[in-house]
Design a protein around this motif. Structure first.
Motif, PDB file in Angstrom:
ATOM      1  N   SER A  51       0.847  -1.200   0.000  1.00 16.14           N
ATOM      2  CA  SER A  51       0.000   0.000   0.000  1.00 16.14           C
ATOM      3  C   SER A  51       0.877   1.242   0.000  1.00 16.14           C
ATOM      4  O   SER A  51       2.053   1.184   0.375  1.00 16.14           O
ATOM      5  N   PHE A  52       0.277   2.353  -0.404  1.00 15.15           N
ATOM      6  CA  PHE A  52       0.993   3.632  -0.356  1.00 15.15           C
ATOM      7  C   PHE A  52      -0.059   4.722  -0.243  1.00 15.15           C
ATOM      8  O   PHE A  52      -0.874   4.920  -1.137  1.00 15.15           O
ATOM      9  N   LYS A  53      -0.064   5.417   0.873  1.00 20.79           N
ATOM     10  CA  LYS A  53      -1.068   6.453   1.080  1.00 20.79           C
ATOM     11  C   LYS A  53      -0.509   7.498   2.034  1.00 20.79           C
ATOM     12  O   LYS A  53       0.114   7.138   3.047  1.00 20.79           O
ATOM     13  N   ASN A  54      -0.709   8.758   1.720  1.00 17.04           N
ATOM     14  CA  ASN A  54      -0.234   9.864   2.567  1.00 17.04           C
ATOM     15  C   ASN A  54       1.249   9.705   2.901  1.00 17.04           C
ATOM     16  O   ASN A  54       1.661   9.875   4.042  1.00 17.04           O
ATOM     17  N   ASP A  55       2.023   9.340   1.913  1.00 16.12           N
ATOM     18  CA  ASP A  55       3.477   9.193   2.052  1.00 16.12           C
ATOM     19  C   ASP A  55       3.891   7.992   2.897  1.00 16.12           C
ATOM     20  O   ASP A  55       5.074   7.782   3.150  1.00 16.12           O
ATOM     21  N   LEU A  56       2.927   7.214   3.376  1.00 19.02           N
ATOM     22  CA  LEU A  56       3.277   6.010   4.140  1.00 19.02           C
ATOM     23  C   LEU A  56       3.263   4.811   3.190  1.00 19.02           C
ATOM     24  O   LEU A  56       2.248   4.547   2.537  1.00 19.02           O
ATOM     25  N   CYS A  57       4.385   4.126   3.149  1.00 22.16           N
ATOM     26  CA  CYS A  57       4.503   2.973   2.261  1.00 22.16           C
ATOM     27  C   CYS A  57       4.459   1.705   3.093  1.00 22.16           C
ATOM     28  O   CYS A  57       5.229   1.553   4.051  1.00 22.16           O
ATOM     29  N   ILE A 114      -6.453  -1.209  -4.678  1.00 24.41           N
ATOM     30  CA  ILE A 114      -6.760   0.137  -4.175  1.00 24.41           C
ATOM     31  C   ILE A 114      -6.705   1.151  -5.325  1.00 24.41           C
ATOM     32  O   ILE A 114      -7.616   1.960  -5.520  1.00 24.41           O
ATOM     33  N   GLU A 115      -5.642   1.085  -6.120  1.00 22.58           N
ATOM     34  CA  GLU A 115      -5.475   2.024  -7.242  1.00 22.58           C
ATOM     35  C   GLU A 115      -6.557   1.814  -8.304  1.00 22.58           C
ATOM     36  O   GLU A 115      -7.120   2.781  -8.825  1.00 22.58           O
ATOM     37  N   ALA A 116      -6.840   0.554  -8.616  1.00 21.15           N
ATOM     38  CA  ALA A 116      -7.824   0.267  -9.679  1.00 21.15           C
ATOM     39  C   ALA A 116      -9.220   0.737  -9.274  1.00 21.15           C
ATOM     40  O   ALA A 116      -9.969   1.271 -10.095  1.00 21.15           O
ATOM     41  N   ARG A 117      -9.559   0.555  -7.998  1.00 22.57           N
ATOM     42  CA  ARG A 117     -10.878   1.011  -7.543  1.00 22.57           C
ATOM     43  C   ARG A 117     -10.959   2.537  -7.603  1.00 22.57           C
ATOM     44  O   ARG A 117     -11.983   3.098  -7.981  1.00 22.57           O
ATOM     45  N   GLN A 118      -9.864   3.198  -7.253  1.00 25.82           N
ATOM     46  CA  GLN A 118      -9.855   4.665  -7.327  1.00 25.82           C
ATOM     47  C   GLN A 118     -10.037   5.150  -8.756  1.00 25.82           C
ATOM     48  O   GLN A 118     -10.549   6.241  -8.990  1.00 25.82           O
ATOM     49  N   MET A 119      -9.617   4.335  -9.709  1.00 24.64           N
ATOM     50  CA  MET A 119      -9.773   4.685 -11.125  1.00 24.64           C
ATOM     51  C   MET A 119     -11.163   4.303 -11.633  1.00 24.64           C
ATOM     52  O   MET A 119     -11.462   4.481 -12.809  1.00 24.64           O
ATOM     53  N   GLY A 120     -11.982   3.735 -10.751  1.00 16.87           N
ATOM     54  CA  GLY A 120     -13.362   3.414 -11.114  1.00 16.87           C
ATOM     55  C   GLY A 120     -13.533   2.074 -11.803  1.00 16.87           C
ATOM     56  O   GLY A 120     -14.581   1.796 -12.398  1.00 16.87           O
ATOM     57  N   LYS A 121     -12.513   1.238 -11.745  1.00 16.32           N
ATOM     58  CA  LYS A 121     -12.621  -0.069 -12.406  1.00 16.32           C
ATOM     59  C   LYS A 121     -13.352  -1.068 -11.516  1.00 16.32           C
ATOM     60  O   LYS A 121     -13.354  -0.938 -10.290  1.00 16.32           O
ATOM     61  N   LYS A 122     -13.954  -2.054 -12.158  1.00 18.13           N
ATOM     62  CA  LYS A 122     -14.530  -3.187 -11.419  1.00 18.13           C
ATOM     63  C   LYS A 122     -13.379  -4.113 -11.042  1.00 18.13           C
ATOM     64  O   LYS A 122     -12.541  -4.441 -11.901  1.00 18.13           O
ATOM     65  N   VAL A 123     -13.322  -4.510  -9.795  1.00 20.86           N
ATOM     66  CA  VAL A 123     -12.225  -5.376  -9.354  1.00 20.86           C
ATOM     67  C   VAL A 123     -12.786  -6.591  -8.618  1.00 20.86           C
ATOM     68  O   VAL A 123     -13.544  -6.457  -7.649  1.00 20.86           O
ATOM     69  N   TYR A 124     -12.432  -7.770  -9.124  1.00 20.18           N
ATOM     70  CA  TYR A 124     -12.818  -9.037  -8.490  1.00 20.18           C
ATOM     71  C   TYR A 124     -11.543  -9.746  -8.054  1.00 20.18           C
ATOM     72  O   TYR A 124     -10.477  -9.522  -8.634  1.00 20.18           O
ATOM     73  N   ALA A 125     -11.659 -10.601  -7.057  1.00 21.72           N
ATOM     74  CA  ALA A 125     -10.450 -11.318  -6.609  1.00 21.72           C
ATOM     75  C   ALA A 125     -10.786 -12.724  -6.156  1.00 21.72           C
ATOM     76  O   ALA A 125     -11.847 -12.967  -5.573  1.00 21.72           O
ATOM     77  N   ILE A 126      -9.866 -13.628  -6.495  1.00 22.13           N
ATOM     78  CA  ILE A 126      -9.906 -14.974  -5.922  1.00 22.13           C
ATOM     79  C   ILE A 126      -8.598 -15.144  -5.160  1.00 22.13           C
ATOM     80  O   ILE A 126      -7.509 -15.089  -5.752  1.00 22.13           O
ATOM     81  N   CYS A 127      -8.721 -15.289  -3.844  1.00 23.54           N
ATOM     82  CA  CYS A 127      -7.526 -15.370  -3.002  1.00 23.54           C
ATOM     83  C   CYS A 127      -7.481 -16.744  -2.332  1.00 23.54           C
ATOM     84  O   CYS A 127      -8.377 -17.093  -1.573  1.00 23.54           O
ATOM     85  N   GLY A 143     -14.321  -4.527   1.730  1.00 28.11           N
ATOM     86  CA  GLY A 143     -14.791  -3.146   1.617  1.00 28.11           C
ATOM     87  C   GLY A 143     -14.416  -2.512   0.286  1.00 28.11           C
ATOM     88  O   GLY A 143     -14.975  -1.478  -0.092  1.00 28.11           O
ATOM     89  N   LEU A 144     -13.475  -3.123  -0.398  1.00 29.07           N
ATOM     90  CA  LEU A 144     -12.900  -2.504  -1.589  1.00 29.07           C
ATOM     91  C   LEU A 144     -13.416  -3.113  -2.887  1.00 29.07           C
ATOM     92  O   LEU A 144     -13.687  -2.410  -3.855  1.00 29.07           O
ATOM     93  N   LEU A 145     -13.599  -4.427  -2.888  1.00 29.59           N
ATOM     94  CA  LEU A 145     -13.799  -5.158  -4.151  1.00 29.59           C
ATOM     95  C   LEU A 145     -15.273  -5.308  -4.518  1.00 29.59           C
ATOM     96  O   LEU A 145     -16.151  -5.242  -3.668  1.00 29.59           O
ATOM     97  N   ASP A 146     -15.485  -5.575  -5.789  1.00 30.93           N
ATOM     98  CA  ASP A 146     -16.834  -5.856  -6.265  1.00 30.93           C
ATOM     99  C   ASP A 146     -17.222  -7.298  -5.974  1.00 30.93           C
ATOM    100  O   ASP A 146     -18.404  -7.615  -5.891  1.00 30.93           O
ATOM    101  N   GLU A 147     -16.228  -8.180  -5.869  1.00 31.28           N
ATOM    102  CA  GLU A 147     -16.489  -9.531  -5.373  1.00 31.28           C
ATOM    103  C   GLU A 147     -15.181 -10.145  -4.907  1.00 31.28           C
ATOM    104  O   GLU A 147     -14.160 -10.050  -5.589  1.00 31.28           O
ATOM    105  N   LEU A 148     -15.216 -10.762  -3.736  1.00 31.44           N
ATOM    106  CA  LEU A 148     -14.051 -11.463  -3.207  1.00 31.44           C
ATOM    107  C   LEU A 148     -14.417 -12.918  -2.976  1.00 31.44           C
ATOM    108  O   LEU A 148     -15.387 -13.221  -2.287  1.00 31.44           O
TER     109      LEU A 148
END
Lengths: 239, 317
Positions: A51-57, A114-127, A143-148
């Motif tokens: 992750s990378f947010k507010n200068d925290l990596c 995180i980046e893809a959702r901010q760009m408005g893309k649909k994001v699915y994941a199989i983990c 909280g982030l994905l369209d389907e996990l």
């Protein structure tokens, strides 16, 4: 690229063997990039940025050997040496993207999600994880994905990928995890004529593209021309 | 069109050589470098048995052009190395295995294996400054007697062309050049890395995993030029036998290659500067060297090779 010394700002215990460390001073990393992290006296290893947010990596570390164990013993305020961000990054191509991870391989894909959702893309994941207690990032991903979809043990992401494809018709796949799993994702993407990118792991020594220790059978260096390779690059390895 | 052909005991299409220790560990990478424009490739140093090398950090950039490494000669051992190279489709340039070892017998055995496998020329790496864990002891190339014994040992068991890689970490490199040549070296390459160490002031600890390492990169070019010149002067004066010289150390630009040639090098190694220029360095340097030669009206390397050595000879008594 030179080593810079940074202070650990924050540590999150993801589960009994995984921690995420946060530092400042990493200049504009992209999803897929990695850091060479030097733990003085205990070695230096490549770690994906999660992750990378507010200068925290953030980078997420599973305890597997001596160096990662030494990393886990560090506390907020301790100093580590950082080189990076290094390597290639995910293209974030596609409008309906699928992430496929195995174990700790979810780490670089979280930053991508995180980046893809901010760009408005649909994001699915199989983990995929070995055991329920190995699961990490479940709340943030939910909280982030369209389907996990989480798979455990013998049931792997490849057992559900066809069904999810019928349902979601994703157009690009990003994968990180054990190589046999990624090879099967590669086969699926090829047969389905989908674009795909893979974050590949090798033992990295110099991290600068000069020692050759991390070369793939196609002659590409994971530390410099990777760790993210697209499907065409991997034809010479898995094809 | 200028003629860049060179000769180090075997003919080269151009004088640029990938130096040992850089990228030369797998057939796939060697194949890539082979198509990048180099005149010859020297592999990573091969020992009889596999070596994992030292712990990371193994390579650090201290500042622009100043690189330290302590790889610790990681290699798969001669058997796997030869199997690996069998998978290499024919490349149209010489591949020169670099050989390292911990006794003269080991050097001899590995060299024999390589000769049996069809190689014509090898480099003897007797000068890696950090090949034993945490060692600050002298390496072969810092000991006259050991240098003689290792080169002799290989000479007595093979008829391979032998390049001996010399260490800059000695008081008088000419003495070592002389001993290596008398013991059977057909060519010399120099310099290996310079003994070095870095310590981090924040964490108050040495940075390299092996503590001690060797310095390379553009920061050492003028030192390499001085050592090359010392040997070339002795050769030009007839004090030691004349054999081909491969100048190595910090070469990054066409002008650097031109400088080494002016100082009597027959060929020039390129290694650490790949960090800055990547594999394009070979084609870029060749193009630039051709341009320099065209601008100056030179058609071939021998027209200016050693020109500055002759000049220095005239200037010194």
């Amino acid at each position: 690229m030179q080593i810079q010394i940074e202070r650990i700002e924050h540590i999150v215990h993801e589960n009994e063997s995984v921690k995420t460390f946060f530092i400042r001073g990493v200049n504009d990393p992209r999803p897929g990039n990695y850091l060479m992290v030097w733990i003085p006296g205990s070695g230096q290893i490549p770690l994906s940025i999660s992750s990378f947010k507010n200068d925290l990596c953030g980078f997420t570390v599973k305890r597997v050997g001596d160096t990662t164990a030494a990393m886990h013993n560090l506390r907020v305020g301790d100093l580590i040496g950082i080189t990076g961000p290094l390597g290639t990054s995910f293209s974030i191509r596609g409008e309906r993207i699928l992430l496929v991870s195995g174990g700790i391989g979810i780490a670089p894909l979280l930053y991508l999600a995180i980046e893809a959702r901010q760009m408005g893309k649909k994001v699915y994941a199989i983990c995929g994880f070995e055991r329920a207690e190995d699961i990490i990032f479940e709340d943030v991903l939910n909280g982030l994905l369209d389907e996990l979809v989480i798979t455990l043990g013998e049931r792997t992401p490849l057992d559900v990928i066809h069904k999810l494809y019928e349902k979601r018709r994703f157009d690009h796949i990003y994968s990180c995890g054990p190589e046999p799993m990624m090879k099967r994702v590669f086969d699926f993407a090829r047969s389905s004529q989908l674009g795909a990118e893979f974050s590949v792991e090798r033992i990295i020594k110099c991290g600068m593209g000069i020692c050759g220790a991390c070369a793939l059978p196609n002659g590409m260096r994971v530390c410099k021309e990777g760790p993210v390779f697209d499907l065409e690059d991997m034809e010479g390895v898995w094809g | 069109m200028v003629d860049l052909s060179a000769d180090i005991g075997i003919p080269l299409k151009n004088p640029l050589i990938l130096t040992s220790g850089i990228l030369g560990s797998s057939a796939h990478l060697l194949k890539r470098v082979a198509s990048s424009g180099a005149g010859a490739l020297i592999t990573k140093s091969i020992t009889e048995d596999p070596r994992v090398g030292h712990e990371n950090p193994t390579v650090i950039e201290v500042s622009e052009g100043l690189i330290l490494n302590a790889m610790g000669l990681p290699n798969p051992g001669v058997d796997i190395f030869l199997n690996e190279l069998e998978t290499l489709e024919a490349v149209n340039l010489p591949i020169i295995p670099s050989v390292a070892g911990y006794s003269e017998d080991e050097f001899g055995r590995v060299a024999s294996r390589l000769e049996d496998a069809g190689f014509r020329i090898i480099e003897l790496n007797i000068s890696c400054p950090h090949s034993t864990a945490l060692s600050s002891k002298k390496v072969i190339a810092q000991d006259i007697d050991k240098t003689r014994r290792v080169v002799n040992a290989v000479r007595s068991v093979t008829s391979l062309k032998l390049i001996v890689k010399l260490s800059p970490n000695v008081t008088d490199i000419v003495e070592f050049a002389d001993v290596a040549i008398k013991a059977g070296a057909d060519a010399l390459s120099l310099i290996n890395t310079i003994e070095a160490l870095e310590v981090d002031p924040y964490v108050e600890a040495p940075v390299l995993g092996n503590v001690f390492g060797g310095q390379s990169g553009p920061s050492i070019r003028c030192i390499a030029q001085r050592k090359l010149t010392d040997i070339a002067l002795a050769m030009w004066k007839g004090e030691i036998e004349r054999v081909p010289l491969i100048g190595v150390g910090g070469v990054r630009t066409p002008k650097d290659v031109f400088r080494f040639l002016l100082l009597g090098a027959d060929a020039v190694g390129i290694g650490s500067s790949i960090l800055y220029e990547d594999l394009a360095i070979f084609e870029d340097v060749i193009e630039g060297l051709e341009q320099i030669m065209t601008d100056k009206g030179y058609d071939m390397l021998d027209e200016f090779r050693g020109k500055v050595i002759s000049q220095i000879l005239d200037m010194t008594i």
